[in-house]
Design a protein around this motif. Sequence first.
Motif, PDB file in Angstrom:
ATOM      1  N   TRP A 136      -0.867  -0.644  -7.007  1.00  0.00           N
ATOM      2  CA  TRP A 136      -1.989   0.281  -6.892  1.00  0.00           C
ATOM      3  C   TRP A 136      -2.134   1.130  -8.151  1.00  0.00           C
ATOM      4  O   TRP A 136      -1.136   1.574  -8.727  1.00  0.00           O
ATOM      5  CB  TRP A 136      -1.783   1.213  -5.699  1.00  0.00           C
ATOM      6  CG  TRP A 136      -1.550   0.517  -4.392  1.00  0.00           C
ATOM      7  CD1 TRP A 136      -2.496  -0.088  -3.600  1.00  0.00           C
ATOM      8  CD2 TRP A 136      -0.304   0.349  -3.713  1.00  0.00           C
ATOM      9  NE1 TRP A 136      -1.904  -0.618  -2.477  1.00  0.00           N
ATOM     10  CE2 TRP A 136      -0.559  -0.356  -2.510  1.00  0.00           C
ATOM     11  CE3 TRP A 136       1.006   0.733  -3.992  1.00  0.00           C
ATOM     12  CZ2 TRP A 136       0.437  -0.698  -1.610  1.00  0.00           C
ATOM     13  CZ3 TRP A 136       2.009   0.392  -3.093  1.00  0.00           C
ATOM     14  CH2 TRP A 136       1.727  -0.310  -1.914  1.00  0.00           C
ATOM     15  N   LYS A 353     -12.826   3.792  -3.791  1.00  0.00           N
ATOM     16  CA  LYS A 353     -12.015   2.582  -3.708  1.00  0.00           C
ATOM     17  C   LYS A 353     -12.697   1.399  -4.369  1.00  0.00           C
ATOM     18  O   LYS A 353     -13.866   1.113  -4.096  1.00  0.00           O
ATOM     19  CB  LYS A 353     -11.710   2.253  -2.238  1.00  0.00           C
ATOM     20  CG  LYS A 353     -10.799   1.047  -2.051  1.00  0.00           C
ATOM     21  CD  LYS A 353     -10.531   0.790  -0.577  1.00  0.00           C
ATOM     22  CE  LYS A 353      -9.624  -0.431  -0.390  1.00  0.00           C
ATOM     23  NZ  LYS A 353      -9.358  -0.710   1.047  1.00  0.00           N
ATOM     24  N   TYR A 359      -8.198   2.726  -7.265  1.00  0.00           N
ATOM     25  CA  TYR A 359      -8.761   3.902  -6.601  1.00  0.00           C
ATOM     26  C   TYR A 359      -9.195   4.917  -7.658  1.00  0.00           C
ATOM     27  O   TYR A 359      -8.695   4.910  -8.783  1.00  0.00           O
ATOM     28  CB  TYR A 359      -7.733   4.552  -5.667  1.00  0.00           C
ATOM     29  CG  TYR A 359      -7.273   3.651  -4.554  1.00  0.00           C
ATOM     30  CD1 TYR A 359      -7.914   3.668  -3.313  1.00  0.00           C
ATOM     31  CD2 TYR A 359      -6.198   2.778  -4.734  1.00  0.00           C
ATOM     32  CE1 TYR A 359      -7.493   2.827  -2.286  1.00  0.00           C
ATOM     33  CE2 TYR A 359      -5.781   1.935  -3.714  1.00  0.00           C
ATOM     34  CZ  TYR A 359      -6.433   1.964  -2.498  1.00  0.00           C
ATOM     35  OH  TYR A 359      -6.019   1.143  -1.486  1.00  0.00           O
ATOM     36  N   ILE A 378      -7.721   8.134   0.008  1.00  0.00           N
ATOM     37  CA  ILE A 378      -6.904   7.241  -0.813  1.00  0.00           C
ATOM     38  C   ILE A 378      -5.485   7.152  -0.272  1.00  0.00           C
ATOM     39  O   ILE A 378      -4.921   6.061  -0.118  1.00  0.00           O
ATOM     40  CB  ILE A 378      -6.887   7.726  -2.278  1.00  0.00           C
ATOM     41  CG1 ILE A 378      -8.274   7.552  -2.909  1.00  0.00           C
ATOM     42  CG2 ILE A 378      -5.841   6.983  -3.105  1.00  0.00           C
ATOM     43  CD1 ILE A 378      -8.432   8.266  -4.235  1.00  0.00           C
ATOM     44  N   ASP A 381      -5.329   5.122   2.916  1.00  0.00           N
ATOM     45  CA  ASP A 381      -5.543   3.700   2.689  1.00  0.00           C
ATOM     46  C   ASP A 381      -4.298   3.034   2.090  1.00  0.00           C
ATOM     47  O   ASP A 381      -3.895   1.945   2.520  1.00  0.00           O
ATOM     48  CB  ASP A 381      -6.742   3.499   1.763  1.00  0.00           C
ATOM     49  CG  ASP A 381      -7.278   2.085   1.797  1.00  0.00           C
ATOM     50  OD1 ASP A 381      -7.821   1.681   2.841  1.00  0.00           O
ATOM     51  OD2 ASP A 381      -7.133   1.367   0.779  1.00  0.00           O
TER      52      ASP A 381
END
Length: 398
Positions: A136, A353, A359, A378, A381
């Motif tokens: 991420w 997103k 993100y 965020i 998620d």
Amino acid sequence: MSFCLEAEHSPIFNNGPIIVGAGPSGLSVAACLSNRGVPSVILERTDCLASLWQKRTYDRLKLHLPKHFCELPLMKFPKNFPRYPSKQQFISYIESYAAWFNIKPVFNQTVEKAEFDVVSCLWKVETQEDVYTSKWLVVATGENAEPVVPDIPGLENFTGPVVHTSAYKSGLEFANRKVLVVGCGNSGMEVCLDLCRYNALPHMVVRNPLHVLPRDFFGLSSFGIAMTLLKWFPLKLVDSLLLLLANSSLGNTDRLGLRRPKTGPIELKNATGKTPVLDVGAISLIQSGQIRVTQAVKEITKKGAKFVDGHEMEFDSIILATGYKSNVPDWLKENSFFTKEGMPKTPFPNGWKGDNGLYTVGFTRRGLLGTASDAVKIAQDITDQWMKSHGPLSASSI
């Protein structure tokens, strides 16, 4: 020797997300993740938290909105703080926030390149020293990463000081000078107000229509009034009521050279991100002549400026209150999610997103309120994905 070099540059894998930027946006996401038991690493190009606030703001700056609209997730401002906390109070709040959630960014790490590797399905983030990888990537550099210096003909020929508001601290160094202030937003207005306190004579350039609202009305914040009314009434009606309040408090600003847009203040803010100016005293100084309003600049001369209406004036200094811009296009190698200006293509509230674990936070054009909203989404998620692959973290492993 070759082994040492290879080890030195081997990627640093992170179980949790990589967050770029240790301002309020990045810290908000890190705190919300920490609260859910998910680790993260923040990469920050400077040597401190909230560098925009610490290094690029003027001394008299206060929050423009009441503190309860500017709180980061999971932590309120101290009760003894005033309604509009000062710059130093906000910085102390940020530092306390990071300490409370045990957030320790990696400082002095300038991200030079970030891209998604389709082979490993990881984000690869390169700084001047190391390479970090993660599933991420949270872009938290925000919409105010770099000062905007306008392309004004002749600016390079001016013989006096030219300063962007990012380097302006107080009017002390401009005492008794005639100063051209280019820009009439909240920063431009407040800089003019500050200059007047040091007996300078500011001339503020106003090129386009703008909304000016009183920061407070009968002891209530204009923003608070607007937010309350929007719960019950249509946006256009609320805009009309705000303008009625503004005209009764400030008078007809058109007569001062501050033409109002045809679109109402909230509607314009939602559509373009252009924030109305919240007046803290500048309007009365414009009315008294202590702050002069000028038309757009045609060109800068060696000793002053020529304006579009034909007249010319000399100035001792020029201050550029021309705002900031995103720097995302300089380092993020991703073309589908961000515009060439470095803003999410999808508007608020759905621009937080992207694809492949990307993100973004701090790009809503809705200040800290928008930042807090996106940070919570965020974190939730990422936590949902984390739980599927890692399971819940125990308190001892956080």
